[in-house]
Design an enzyme around this catalytic site. Structure first.
Site, PDB file in Angstrom:
ATOM      1  N   LYS A 186       0.797  -1.228   0.000  1.00  0.00           N
ATOM      2  CA  LYS A 186       0.000   0.000   0.000  1.00  0.00           C
ATOM      3  C   LYS A 186       0.833   1.284   0.000  1.00  0.00           C
ATOM      4  O   LYS A 186       0.398   2.301  -0.526  1.00  0.00           O
ATOM      5  CB  LYS A 186      -0.929   0.014   1.221  1.00  0.00           C
ATOM      6  CG  LYS A 186      -2.123  -0.891   1.099  1.00  0.00           C
ATOM      7  CD  LYS A 186      -3.056  -0.740   2.285  1.00  0.00           C
ATOM      8  CE  LYS A 186      -4.139  -1.788   2.243  1.00  0.00           C
ATOM      9  NZ  LYS A 186      -5.086  -1.680   3.352  1.00  0.00           N
ATOM     10  N   ASP A 201      -9.860   2.878   2.338  1.00  0.00           N
ATOM     11  CA  ASP A 201      -9.950   2.290   3.686  1.00  0.00           C
ATOM     12  C   ASP A 201     -10.537   3.305   4.671  1.00  0.00           C
ATOM     13  O   ASP A 201     -11.303   2.956   5.573  1.00  0.00           O
ATOM     14  CB  ASP A 201      -8.558   1.885   4.201  1.00  0.00           C
ATOM     15  CG  ASP A 201      -8.064   0.590   3.568  1.00  0.00           C
ATOM     16  OD1 ASP A 201      -8.893  -0.238   3.160  1.00  0.00           O
ATOM     17  OD2 ASP A 201      -6.830   0.411   3.493  1.00  0.00           O
TER      18      ASP A 201
HETATM   19  P1  NAP Z   1       0.491  -3.445   9.561  1.00  0.00           P
HETATM   20  O1  NAP Z   1       0.884  -2.333   8.616  1.00  0.00           O
HETATM   21  O2  NAP Z   1       1.363  -4.623   9.728  1.00  0.00           O
HETATM   22  O3  NAP Z   1       0.233  -2.743  10.976  1.00  0.00           O
HETATM   23  C1  NAP Z   1       0.003  -3.403  12.192  1.00  0.00           C
HETATM   24  C2  NAP Z   1       0.801  -2.662  13.267  1.00  0.00           C
HETATM   25  O4  NAP Z   1       0.415  -3.130  14.560  1.00  0.00           O
HETATM   26  C3  NAP Z   1       2.317  -2.884  13.137  1.00  0.00           C
HETATM   27  O5  NAP Z   1       2.983  -1.651  13.295  1.00  0.00           O
HETATM   28  C4  NAP Z   1       2.597  -3.846  14.294  1.00  0.00           C
HETATM   29  O6  NAP Z   1       3.915  -3.757  14.779  1.00  0.00           O
HETATM   30  C5  NAP Z   1       1.611  -3.331  15.322  1.00  0.00           C
HETATM   31  N1  NAP Z   1       1.340  -4.278  16.410  1.00  0.00           N
HETATM   32  C6  NAP Z   1       1.307  -5.632  16.362  1.00  0.00           C
HETATM   33  N2  NAP Z   1       0.979  -6.132  17.576  1.00  0.00           N
HETATM   34  C7  NAP Z   1       0.792  -5.072  18.411  1.00  0.00           C
HETATM   35  C8  NAP Z   1       0.426  -4.938  19.770  1.00  0.00           C
HETATM   36  N3  NAP Z   1       0.187  -6.012  20.543  1.00  0.00           N
HETATM   37  N4  NAP Z   1       0.314  -3.698  20.301  1.00  0.00           N
HETATM   38  C9  NAP Z   1       0.544  -2.607  19.532  1.00  0.00           C
HETATM   39  N5  NAP Z   1       0.910  -2.673  18.231  1.00  0.00           N
HETATM   40  C10 NAP Z   1       1.024  -3.883  17.668  1.00  0.00           C
HETATM   41  O7  NAP Z   1      -0.928  -4.007   9.116  1.00  0.00           O
HETATM   42  P2  NAP Z   1      -2.185  -3.189   8.525  1.00  0.00           P
HETATM   43  O8  NAP Z   1      -2.141  -3.178   7.050  1.00  0.00           O
HETATM   44  O9  NAP Z   1      -2.297  -1.877   9.219  1.00  0.00           O
HETATM   45  O10 NAP Z   1      -3.357  -4.165   8.950  1.00  0.00           O
HETATM   46  C11 NAP Z   1      -3.701  -4.361  10.325  1.00  0.00           C
HETATM   47  C12 NAP Z   1      -4.975  -5.181  10.416  1.00  0.00           C
HETATM   48  O11 NAP Z   1      -6.035  -4.423   9.846  1.00  0.00           O
HETATM   49  C13 NAP Z   1      -4.927  -6.473   9.579  1.00  0.00           C
HETATM   50  O12 NAP Z   1      -4.754  -7.548  10.421  1.00  0.00           O
HETATM   51  C14 NAP Z   1      -6.281  -6.570   8.898  1.00  0.00           C
HETATM   52  O13 NAP Z   1      -7.040  -7.608   9.484  1.00  0.00           O
HETATM   53  C15 NAP Z   1      -6.954  -5.274   9.228  1.00  0.00           C
HETATM   54  N6  NAP Z   1      -7.477  -4.609   8.024  1.00  0.00           N
HETATM   55  C16 NAP Z   1      -8.808  -4.601   7.849  1.00  0.00           C
HETATM   56  C17 NAP Z   1      -9.368  -3.953   6.758  1.00  0.00           C
HETATM   57  C18 NAP Z   1     -10.852  -3.957   6.581  1.00  0.00           C
HETATM   58  O14 NAP Z   1     -11.332  -3.498   5.548  1.00  0.00           O
HETATM   59  N7  NAP Z   1     -11.605  -4.406   7.549  1.00  0.00           N
HETATM   60  C19 NAP Z   1      -8.549  -3.301   5.817  1.00  0.00           C
HETATM   61  C20 NAP Z   1      -7.155  -3.357   6.013  1.00  0.00           C
HETATM   62  C21 NAP Z   1      -6.635  -4.005   7.123  1.00  0.00           C
HETATM   63  P3  NAP Z   1       5.027  -4.774  14.172  1.00  0.00           P
HETATM   64  O15 NAP Z   1       5.110  -4.465  12.706  1.00  0.00           O
HETATM   65  O16 NAP Z   1       6.248  -4.420  14.937  1.00  0.00           O
HETATM   66  O17 NAP Z   1       4.506  -6.154  14.463  1.00  0.00           O
END
Ligand code: NAP
Length: 291
Positions: free
Chosen positions: A76, A113
């Site tokens: 993204k 989003d």
């Molecule tokens: P991402 O870029 O990997 O972001 C997740 C962040 O959360 C990372 O910085 C990660 O750190 C951090 N993290 C992990 N465990 C944590 C904890 N216990 N406490 C605090 N921070 C923590 O992923 P993303 O693209 O933002 O997506 C995140 C989630 O959103 C996905 O799992 C997906 O299910 C959901 N999503 C949903 C939609 C929808 O339409 N419903 C759309 C997009 C995404 P590290 O990298 O250090 O692990």
């Protein structure tokens, strides 16, 4: 043997999803059902694209006559460098999840989003963002879109937490650009003061993947949940994460990420086709996958 006639013809227009992996995605089901309902000869296909091949894949879109794509993890942010123009909102967020190949073959990027989250939360969840204190757990790609839309929608305060503090700091800088009056704070995950900050929030959003795997717990302890308020989990599979389960048990209003997925998809559909999709049909397709 009965031969079934293929619905894909020489004239069929193609859109799809670029990510790595993409096999889990519900978007093909949602969009292909909506194309059928709209009576248009389009298909939505999954394209697993390894990060090393992203530039080639994006450059190939126009050459292949593809109309547009959704973009998901991990592309993204990186994809922006290969686009000709992006929307103001995508620029602010720093991430694109929808690309349209224009008729002159230039590439336009948008981020749906943010609108997906706001529509799900406000329209279906009945939660108004303006004037509220919002805690976002995780400071990755989706957190950025959520923080920006909350700031643009007049949230009073945004609290962020992540394992990597610098990611929170970067988002705070972005939301201050979007809303100069907004209050903000960030904490490293596990920080002693984080619990109090979360407890004082009107809305808690899980923007981490914690809760997706079967052995996952909640990204925050149950003791940190406020006595009243709303908990939104961006995860939609499973439909009820440990965070949502404990929030419900505490009597809080909850919502998972399925409707966010729906509305971001509906906005992308409109960008590509120029027509509004039948939301009811898209929703039915998504919910049928839960059975
Ligand atoms: P991402 O870029 O990997 O972001 C997740 C962040 O959360 C990372 O910085 C990660 O750190 C951090 N993290 C992990 N465990 C944590 C904890 N216990 N406490 C605090 N921070 C923590 O992923 P993303 O693209 O933002 O997506 C995140 C989630 O959103 C996905 O799992 C997906 O299910 C959901 N999503 C949903 C939609 C929808 O339409 N419903 C759309 C997009 C995404 P590290 O990298 O250090 O692990």
């Amino acid at each position: 043997m009965e031969i079934k006639k293929s619905e894909i013809k020489g004239t069929t227009k193609v859109v799809g999803l670029i990510g790595y992996p993409v096999s889990h995605s519900l978007s093909p089901l949602m969009h292909n059902t909506a194309f059928k309902k709209a009576g248009i000869d389009w298909i939505y296909a999954p394209f697993p694209v390894h990060p090393d091949s992203l530039e080639d894949a994006i450059k190939g879109l126009a050459a292949l006559g593809i109309i547009g794509v959704n973009v998901t993890i991990p592309h993204k942010e990186n994809v922006i460098q290969y686009l000709d123009e992006i929307s103001d909102e995508a620029e602010l967020i720093g991430a694109v999840n929808t690309i349209k190949v224009r008729t002159d073959e230039t590439l336009y990027g948008a981020n749906t989003d943010a609108i997906g989250f706001r529509t799900a939360l406000e329209k279906d969840g009945g939660f108004e963002i303006a004037g509220k204190k919002i805690a976002i757990i995780g400071a990755g790609g989706v957190a950025k879109a959520i923080a920006v839309v909350c700031a643009l929608s007049g949230a009073e305060k945004i609290i962020l937490t992540d394992i990597v503090e610098e990611k929170c700091d970067a988002i705070i800088k972005i939301i201050k650009k979007a809303n100069k009056k907004i209050k903000s704070a960030y904490y490293k995950s596990g920080d002693a003061e984080l619990g109090q900050a979360i407890k004082g929030s009107d809305l808690i959003v899980n923007a981490t993947p914690v809760g997706m795997r079967s052995n996952d717990g909640s990204p925050i302890p149950t003791a940190w949940l406020p006595d009243k308020g709303f908990v939104f989990d961006t995860i939609y599979n499973p439909t009820e994460t440990p965070l949502l389960k404990s929030s419900k048990q505490k009597g809080l209003k909850t919502q998972n990420g399925i409707l966010m997925l729906l509305y971001q998809g509906a906005a992308a559909f409109e960008i590509w086709t120029g027509i509004k999709p039948d939301i009811k049909v898209m929703k039915e397709a998504l919910f049928s996958s839960e059975k």
